[in-house]
Each structure stands twice: as structure tokens, then as C-alpha cells.
Write an enzyme that holds these catalytic residues in place. Sequence first.
Site, PDB file in Angstrom:
ATOM      1  N   GLY A 274      -9.561   6.564  21.666  1.00 26.21           N
ATOM      2  CA  GLY A 274      -9.654   8.050  22.691  1.00 26.21           C
ATOM      3  C   GLY A 274     -10.752   9.147  22.231  1.00 26.21           C
ATOM      4  O   GLY A 274     -10.554  10.534  22.368  1.00 26.21           O
TER       5      GLY A 274
ATOM      6  N   GLY B  83     -14.813   7.083  23.181  1.00 20.62           N
ATOM      7  CA  GLY B  83     -13.473   7.000  23.743  1.00 20.62           C
ATOM      8  C   GLY B  83     -12.997   8.091  25.132  1.00 20.62           C
ATOM      9  O   GLY B  83     -13.852   7.344  26.209  1.00 20.62           O
TER      10      GLY B  83
ATOM     11  N   ARG C 290     -23.211   3.038   7.811  1.00 21.49           N
ATOM     12  CA  ARG C 290     -22.571   2.694   8.531  1.00 21.49           C
ATOM     13  C   ARG C 290     -21.133   1.430   7.532  1.00 21.49           C
ATOM     14  O   ARG C 290     -20.310   1.233   7.624  1.00 21.49           O
ATOM     15  CB  ARG C 290     -22.886   1.707   9.908  1.00 21.49           C
ATOM     16  CG  ARG C 290     -23.951   2.728  10.600  1.00 21.49           C
ATOM     17  CD  ARG C 290     -24.377   1.529  11.555  1.00 21.49           C
ATOM     18  NE  ARG C 290     -25.068   2.397  12.534  1.00 21.49           N
ATOM     19  CZ  ARG C 290     -26.726   2.481  12.123  1.00 21.49           C
ATOM     20  NH1 ARG C 290     -27.151   2.415  10.986  1.00 21.49           N
ATOM     21  NH2 ARG C 290     -27.425   3.608  13.027  1.00 21.49           N
TER      22      ARG C 290
ATOM     23  N   ASN D  58     -12.143   1.645   7.937  1.00 17.52           N
ATOM     24  CA  ASN D  58     -12.127   0.875   9.511  1.00 17.52           C
ATOM     25  C   ASN D  58     -11.492  -0.333   9.772  1.00 17.52           C
ATOM     26  O   ASN D  58     -10.859  -0.529  10.557  1.00 17.52           O
ATOM     27  CB  ASN D  58     -13.747   1.078  10.218  1.00 17.52           C
ATOM     28  CG  ASN D  58     -13.906   2.750  10.639  1.00 17.52           C
ATOM     29  OD1 ASN D  58     -12.932   3.259  10.452  1.00 17.52           O
ATOM     30  ND2 ASN D  58     -15.535   2.786  11.037  1.00 17.52           N
TER      31      ASN D  58
ATOM     32  N   HIS E 278     -26.214  -4.588  12.990  1.00 19.20           N
ATOM     33  CA  HIS E 278     -26.427  -3.123  13.644  1.00 19.20           C
ATOM     34  C   HIS E 278     -26.708  -2.234  12.262  1.00 19.20           C
ATOM     35  O   HIS E 278     -25.523  -1.263  12.124  1.00 19.20           O
ATOM     36  CB  HIS E 278     -25.353  -2.290  13.956  1.00 19.20           C
ATOM     37  CG  HIS E 278     -25.123  -1.139  14.595  1.00 19.20           C
ATOM     38  ND1 HIS E 278     -26.503  -0.205  15.617  1.00 19.20           N
ATOM     39  CD2 HIS E 278     -24.354  -0.144  14.888  1.00 19.20           C
ATOM     40  CE1 HIS E 278     -26.239   0.694  15.502  1.00 19.20           C
ATOM     41  NE2 HIS E 278     -25.163   0.739  15.510  1.00 19.20           N
TER      42      HIS E 278
HETATM   43  O1  TXD Z   1     -23.527   1.684  19.026  1.00 19.25           O
HETATM   44  C1  TXD Z   1     -22.470   1.364  18.258  1.00 19.25           C
HETATM   45  N1  TXD Z   1     -22.113   0.413  17.558  1.00 19.25           N
HETATM   46  C2  TXD Z   1     -22.049   3.024  17.646  1.00 19.25           C
HETATM   47  C3  TXD Z   1     -20.911   2.857  16.703  1.00 19.25           C
HETATM   48  C4  TXD Z   1     -22.667   3.976  17.257  1.00 19.25           C
HETATM   49  C5  TXD Z   1     -22.285   5.438  17.058  1.00 19.25           C
HETATM   50  C6  TXD Z   1     -20.827   5.090  16.745  1.00 19.25           C
HETATM   51  N2  TXD Z   1     -20.319   4.312  16.183  1.00 19.25           N
HETATM   52  C7  TXD Z   1     -18.608   3.978  15.412  1.00 19.25           C
HETATM   53  O2  TXD Z   1     -17.412   4.059  16.702  1.00 19.25           O
HETATM   54  C8  TXD Z   1     -18.826   5.192  14.539  1.00 19.25           C
HETATM   55  O3  TXD Z   1     -19.391   5.203  13.644  1.00 19.25           O
HETATM   56  C9  TXD Z   1     -16.438   4.779  14.556  1.00 19.25           C
HETATM   57  O4  TXD Z   1     -16.555   4.105  13.791  1.00 19.25           O
HETATM   58  C10 TXD Z   1     -16.736   4.270  16.020  1.00 19.25           C
HETATM   59  C11 TXD Z   1     -16.001   5.905  16.991  1.00 19.25           C
HETATM   60  O5  TXD Z   1     -16.499   6.693  16.633  1.00 19.25           O
HETATM   61  P1  TXD Z   1     -16.602   8.470  17.544  1.00 19.25           P
HETATM   62  O6  TXD Z   1     -17.446   9.037  17.749  1.00 19.25           O
HETATM   63  O7  TXD Z   1     -15.505   8.005  18.928  1.00 19.25           O
HETATM   64  O8  TXD Z   1     -15.265   8.590  16.668  1.00 19.25           O
HETATM   65  P2  TXD Z   1     -13.562   9.437  16.599  1.00 19.25           P
HETATM   66  O9  TXD Z   1     -14.120  10.465  17.665  1.00 19.25           O
HETATM   67  O10 TXD Z   1     -13.725  10.071  15.542  1.00 19.25           O
HETATM   68  O11 TXD Z   1     -12.701   8.403  17.082  1.00 19.25           O
HETATM   69  C12 TXD Z   1     -12.203   7.936  16.913  1.00 19.25           C
HETATM   70  C13 TXD Z   1     -10.383   7.940  17.237  1.00 19.25           C
HETATM   71  C14 TXD Z   1      -9.923   8.748  17.090  1.00 19.25           C
HETATM   72  O12 TXD Z   1      -9.231   9.118  17.875  1.00 19.25           O
HETATM   73  C15 TXD Z   1      -8.718   8.373  16.177  1.00 19.25           C
HETATM   74  O13 TXD Z   1      -7.677   9.215  16.185  1.00 19.25           O
HETATM   75  C16 TXD Z   1      -8.716   6.865  16.286  1.00 19.25           C
HETATM   76  O14 TXD Z   1      -9.989   6.295  16.751  1.00 19.25           O
HETATM   77  N3  TXD Z   1      -8.326   5.354  15.793  1.00 19.25           N
HETATM   78  C17 TXD Z   1      -7.421   5.175  16.267  1.00 19.25           C
HETATM   79  N4  TXD Z   1      -6.634   4.335  17.099  1.00 19.25           N
HETATM   80  C18 TXD Z   1      -6.269   3.448  17.665  1.00 19.25           C
HETATM   81  N5  TXD Z   1      -5.832   2.533  16.632  1.00 19.25           N
HETATM   82  C19 TXD Z   1      -5.907   3.440  14.920  1.00 19.25           C
HETATM   83  N6  TXD Z   1      -5.479   2.617  14.296  1.00 19.25           N
HETATM   84  C20 TXD Z   1      -6.499   4.513  14.976  1.00 19.25           C
HETATM   85  N7  TXD Z   1      -6.846   5.220  13.581  1.00 19.25           N
HETATM   86  C21 TXD Z   1      -7.830   6.011  14.373  1.00 19.25           C
END
Ligand code: TXD
Length: 321
Positions: A11, A15, A89, A96, A176
Site C-alpha cells: 500500500g 499501491g 533494479r 524483494n 524490465h
Molecule cells: O513498472 C514497474 N514494474 C515498476 C516497478 C515501476 C516503478 C517501480 N517499480 C517497483 O514497484 C519498485 O521498484 C518497488 O519494488 C515496487 C513498489 O514501488 P512503490 O513506489 O510503491 O514502493 P513503496 O512506496 O515503498 O511501497 C512498497 C510497499 C510499502 O508500503 C511497504 O510497507 C510494503 O510495500 N511492503 C510489504 N507489503 C506486503 N508484504 C510485505 N512483506 C511487505 N514488505 C514491504
Amino acid sequence: MARKRIALIGGGQIGGVLAQLIAQKELADVVLFDIVEDMPQGKTLDIAEASRIDGFDIKLKGTNEYKDIEGSDLVIITAGLPRKPGMSRDDLLTTNAKIMKSVAEGVKEFAPDSIVIIISNPLDAMVTLFQKVSGIPHSRVMGQAGVLDSSRFSTFISWELDISVKDVNAMVLGGHGDTMVPLVRYANVNGVPVMELLERKYGDAAKAKEVMEAMVKHTKMAGGEVVKLLKTGSAFYSPAASAIAMAKAILNDENRVLPTCAFLQGEFGVDGYYVGVPAVLGSEGVVRILELSLNEEEKSSLDNSINAVKNLVEDMERLGF
Ligand code: TXD
């Protein structure tokens, strides 16, 4: 007909935008899951309180428990860390992968019949790992990257030609990462090759080639460009919009052709790997892969990208995932 439900795992930045877009488009009810306490509850409450103004009527639930994703038709995963300036990445692999393994176990237990779109990086490896751990069939597990990379490429073409982006069609294949393959030869404006339009603009084939090469480079570096500007975190509006296009194609059974990180079984000469290719997306997930002919240069760029994906997957396996 029962309302569709989308579970968002993660989230954070992407998210949150996903939840808002799904609500505004009334695409489905939303369950927003995160491990951070109260945050998904706060975000969904905030979005719900905009419903009277924006005029949408869907249910939104924030949660820290996997059991709440039960019955979801579609799961979109963004859990994981984003890049910091200077990181690739692939640097996110170990952190991750641990997160993705736990997410796959949660989805396997509570939403094993869903279709899953993964966004977390490094994308191709995370999709591979999620499928392996969850055991959900390959056709129902895919990754989002190509829709975004293609949209970036199309945007740069539209700026260069001073033409509406709505009339630009361009596709990016492969993994990617830095080896992604923007397909120059197939890029067109309502059927007219972009290269032809560039040659008309500059009256010089060499200059047109140079301009196109710069746009290809810009596309490959576009994610890093945003990371550098934001300083904390990576792109989030455009990745969310991209996943929404895929979600819509699946939930509405549209059979749209979208560049998707999909599992290949012989297509493009690849067997047993997830790679970005044009795929037909409908209610079953990846309905089929749309093969197209590639010339020698394109084929060798795609092979190079596929090798990078294979290396990444091998690194991940060596780390015990
Ligand atoms: O096009 C694409 N595929 C992408 C991918 C383009 C841009 C960014 N991309 C990747 O998406 C980026 O490199 C990250 O690996 C993800 C998520 O990016 P976002 O900007 O949404 O990252 P945030 O804001 O840090 O959110 C990640 C959330 C954060 O709220 C954490 O608390 C949560 O992930 N988190 C978890 N959720 C559920 N379960 C677990 N274990 C967990 N650990 C962290």
C-alpha cells in the site's frame, strides 16, 4: 453478477495510486494490504471519503491480514522496496525476493484462484519467484513493465514529432532493465512508420537515426531519470496507470494486446522463462502470446535481454530462492 474484487498487496506509492484509480473508474471493490499497521486502513478511508465528490460507489478495505484478500478476482503486487538514486533494479534482488516469497505464500493460501499482476522489482525475477512459490498456473501470473516502457517510448515520440500521443503506437519488449528492446521498426503513427516521419522532418536519414537512437536511450533510462529527480522512491503514477490497463483488459475480458512479462514456452525461441512480449489479455489471464517477426538486429537485442533475465533468475536461485 457479484462485484469484482481486486486485492492490492503493498500500500505504498504505487499501491495507493492503484486504489484511487480503481475507485475512480469503479473497476472493482478494493482490498489494500500492507504489513505497516494502520497505513492501508488510513489510505482506503481517505479515498472512500472522496467518493461523494468524485461520484464513485465501491467498497474499500485496508488490512494487515491476508485472510481479507479471500475471494479476490485479481491481485496486484507492489510489495517491496523501490530504488534509491544510483541503484539498478537488480540491486533490489535479495530484499524483494524475501518479501515476494512471503507474499506468494499469502496469496497461495487465500486467493489461489485469482489472476496475479506483479509490479515489484526486479520485475522478471519477482514474477518467476512468485509463480514458483504460489504454484498458480503460468497463464494467471504475469508482470507489468512493458505497458509502462512502451508508454514512455510513445510519449517521447509524440514530443519529438509534436503529434498527439493518442496516435502513437510503440512497443518495448524484453526484460524490465537496461537491456529492454524498444521496437523501432514497428513504431508508428496511425500506421505510418515513425522513422519515415523523422526522415521527412529532418530531410536526412542519418539525423533521423540519431534522433531515434536518443529516444531509445531515453526510454531505457526513463525509470532512473524519475528516481534521480524524486530522490526518494521511484515512478508511481505511470506504473499504476499501466497495471490498471492490464487489470481492465482482464476483468472486462477485452483480449487487448499489451506488452506483458509472460511465461514463454517456445515463443520467440524461449522456453521456460518470463520475458516481456506482446500478449493477449482476457478473463483467463494471458490468453496467448502474439508472435511477430524480428530481423537479425532485433532478435539479437532480444536474446541479449533474455540472457540478462536468465542471469538474474540464476542469481536469485543461487541466493536460495
Ligand atoms: O513498472 C514497474 N514494474 C515498476 C516497478 C515501476 C516503478 C517501480 N517499480 C517497483 O514497484 C519498485 O521498484 C518497488 O519494488 C515496487 C513498489 O514501488 P512503490 O513506489 O510503491 O514502493 P513503496 O512506496 O515503498 O511501497 C512498497 C510497499 C510499502 O508500503 C511497504 O510497507 C510494503 O510495500 N511492503 C510489504 N507489503 C506486503 N508484504 C510485505 N512483506 C511487505 N514488505 C514491504
